[in-house]
Design an enzyme around this catalytic site. Structure first.
Site, short mmCIF file in Angstrom:
data_model
loop_
_atom_site.label_atom_id
_atom_site.label_comp_id
_atom_site.label_asym_id
_atom_site.label_seq_id
_atom_site.Cartn_x
_atom_site.Cartn_y
_atom_site.Cartn_z
N LYS A 5 32.43 1.12 -48.05
CA LYS A 5 33.35 0.40 -47.16
C LYS A 5 34.75 1.02 -47.21
O LYS A 5 35.05 1.80 -48.12
CB LYS A 5 33.41 -1.07 -47.58
CG LYS A 5 33.99 -1.30 -48.97
CD LYS A 5 33.78 -2.73 -49.45
CE LYS A 5 34.37 -2.93 -50.83
NZ LYS A 5 33.99 -4.24 -51.41
N ARG A 106 34.36 -17.20 -51.91
CA ARG A 106 34.73 -16.24 -50.86
C ARG A 106 33.69 -16.37 -49.75
O ARG A 106 33.88 -17.10 -48.81
CB ARG A 106 34.82 -14.81 -51.43
CG ARG A 106 35.41 -13.82 -50.44
CD ARG A 106 35.76 -12.46 -51.04
NE ARG A 106 34.61 -11.64 -51.38
CZ ARG A 106 34.69 -10.36 -51.76
NH1 ARG A 106 35.89 -9.78 -51.87
NH2 ARG A 106 33.61 -9.67 -52.05
N TYR A 256 67.63 8.84 -49.08
CA TYR A 256 68.29 7.71 -48.43
C TYR A 256 69.21 6.96 -49.39
O TYR A 256 68.83 6.66 -50.52
CB TYR A 256 67.23 6.74 -47.87
CG TYR A 256 66.66 7.20 -46.55
CD1 TYR A 256 67.46 7.24 -45.41
CD2 TYR A 256 65.33 7.58 -46.44
CE1 TYR A 256 66.95 7.68 -44.20
CE2 TYR A 256 64.80 8.02 -45.23
CZ TYR A 256 65.62 8.06 -44.11
OH TYR A 256 65.11 8.48 -42.91
N MET A 305 59.46 7.98 -45.43
CA MET A 305 58.19 7.80 -44.71
C MET A 305 57.32 9.05 -44.82
O MET A 305 56.11 8.97 -45.04
CB MET A 305 58.45 7.50 -43.22
CG MET A 305 57.18 7.22 -42.44
SD MET A 305 57.45 7.01 -40.67
CE MET A 305 58.25 5.43 -40.61
C1 PLP Z 1 33.43 -4.05 -52.70
C2 PLP Z 1 32.20 -4.73 -53.10
C3 PLP Z 1 31.34 -4.15 -54.04
C4 PLP Z 1 31.69 -2.92 -54.83
O1 PLP Z 1 32.70 -3.26 -55.78
P1 PLP Z 1 33.21 -2.19 -56.88
O2 PLP Z 1 34.00 -3.04 -57.81
O3 PLP Z 1 34.05 -1.20 -56.17
O4 PLP Z 1 32.02 -1.59 -57.51
C5 PLP Z 1 30.12 -4.77 -54.25
N1 PLP Z 1 29.78 -5.90 -53.61
C6 PLP Z 1 30.61 -6.51 -52.73
C7 PLP Z 1 30.17 -7.77 -52.07
C8 PLP Z 1 31.85 -5.96 -52.45
O5 PLP Z 1 32.66 -6.57 -51.59
#
Ligand code: PLP
Length: 365
Positions: A5, A106, A256, A305
């Site tokens: 992701k 969550r 700056y 930046m």
């Molecule tokens: C991001 C995520 C993971 C992976 O987490 P890490 O700590 O990076 O290994 C696994 N499961 C879910 C649901 C996540 O959101």
């Protein structure tokens, strides 16, 4: 299941998704349906899991791109069922994974609220109840108390699911910390006791970084953790190059608002990396060092930046065009993701994912 992701944790989805598949991953996980579609365009073979389920209007893409979403809300069932029927899919053909909230509040459904959700898996539904997932949110804590409670809640949910006559194949639980801290064995036993197979979902560890254990173990650390710390190598090095080196007299102002005033004649290397690249302003002000000429040099003045200022007064060989390592190893020195995280009040996950899109990602082996 390899988690790719957020653009492969900022490393580049385009490089990391195919690399995970070459490394043997048969499942890839991303957050959204949008990310899942982008992943499918890169990788035709693996199963692709959307951790974040489907919003209204996204069911058609789930079907078209052969994606596997999580589900737990009635609206998600509605959307996916309608899309599957519209595409002419028969009963039990669109696989989904039901998320259980085992304590993080969550995503997911609590065990006691399962009945109306399970009622959606009718023989006529086009959805197939393939897996159960949950997220262990504190597997990086050495005492393991919260994880043990979550596993107990998960077991309760699995009992309710099987007693209602549902027998999903997969139990998906455990991110890097759970893998590294050795929870896989316990989770695999739990899965087996309900006739399921376990699937772990590491992210950070795949990029070569071991999660920090906090609070630490009071007794002996698990062998998996010791081995991981010893063997993992960070995959990412963040490099830039010196634009020019400017000799400045004592009293010259740098950056700056002239927050840095040279106390003596100095040499300042200008770097084309600023907060728009994810080299955040908190790294300025002489608080952080990066690597030039195989040595540590301080970032002075305010990070702009697009630029930052590096004090190379003590490293006389540094010249225009030289490589500077912002994160990673140069010679015998290393600036780690944890060093960035500690300096800026965050965690390596955020350090990686905030590296901006205009920083080129290049695969080196
Ligand atoms: C991001 C995520 C993971 C992976 O987490 P890490 O700590 O990076 O290994 C696994 N499961 C879910 C649901 C996540 O959101």
């Amino acid at each position: 299941m390899a988690v790719v992701k957020a653009e492969g944790y900022g490393h580049s989805l385009e490089l990391c998704a195919p690399a995970a598949v070459r490394g043997g991953a048969r499942w890839l996980a991303v957050t959204s349906v949008e990310e899942a579609v982008a992943t499918r365009k890169l990788c035709p073979e693996p199963r692709i899991f959307a951790i974040g389920s489907a919003f209204a209007g996204q069911g058609a893409a789930v079907v078209e791109y052969n994606l596997t979403p999580s589900v737990w809300e009635q609206e998600q069932f509605d959307e996916l069922e309608a899309a599957a029927r519209a595409a002419g899919l028969g009963p039990g053909t669109l696989p989904v994974h039901l998320e259980i909230d085992t304590g993080m509040s969550r995503q997911g459904v609590a065990p006691e609220d399962l009945a109306p959700v399970l009622a959606r898996f009718t023989p006529a539904s086009p959805l197939r109840f393939e897996g159960v997932m949950t997220h262990l949110f504190a597997a990086d804590e050495g005492d393991g108390g919260k994880t043990a409670l979550q596993i107990k809640t998960l077991n309760d949910a699995l009992q309710r699911i099987t007693s209602a006559g549902h027998f999903p194949d997969l139990l998906s639980a455990g991110s890097s910390a759970a893998v590294v801290c050795g929870w896989a064995e316990r989770l695999a036993q739990l899965a087996a006791s309900h006739g399921m197979k376990l699937m772990m979902r590491p992210g950070l560890a795949l990029y070569g970084v071991t999660p920090r254990i906090d609070p630490p173990y009071t007794g002996e650390e698990p062998a998996t953790l010791v081995a991981t710390r010893k063997n993992l190598q960070p995959a990412l090095t963040w490099k830039t190059r010196v634009i020019c080196v400017r000799p400045i007299p004592a009293g010259a102002m740098v950056g700056y608002n002239g927050t840095f005033i040279a106390p003596k004649p100095m040499r300042i290397a200008l770097l084309p990396a600023g907060y728009a690249d994810g080299f955040v302003r908190l790294l300025g002000g002489g608080r952080f060092s990066v690597l030039a000429g195989g040595r540590r040099a301080k970032i002075v003045g305010r990070v702009c930046m697009d630029h930052s200022f590096l004090d190379v007064t003590e490293i006389p060989d540094v010249k225009a065009g030289d490589e500077v390592v912002l994160l990673g190893t140069q010679g015998s020195e290393t600036v780690s993701a944890y060093e960035h995280a500690d300096a800026t009040g965050t965690i390596p996950w955020e350090v990686f994912t905030r590296i901006g899109p205009r920083v080129d990602r290049i695969e080196i082996e």
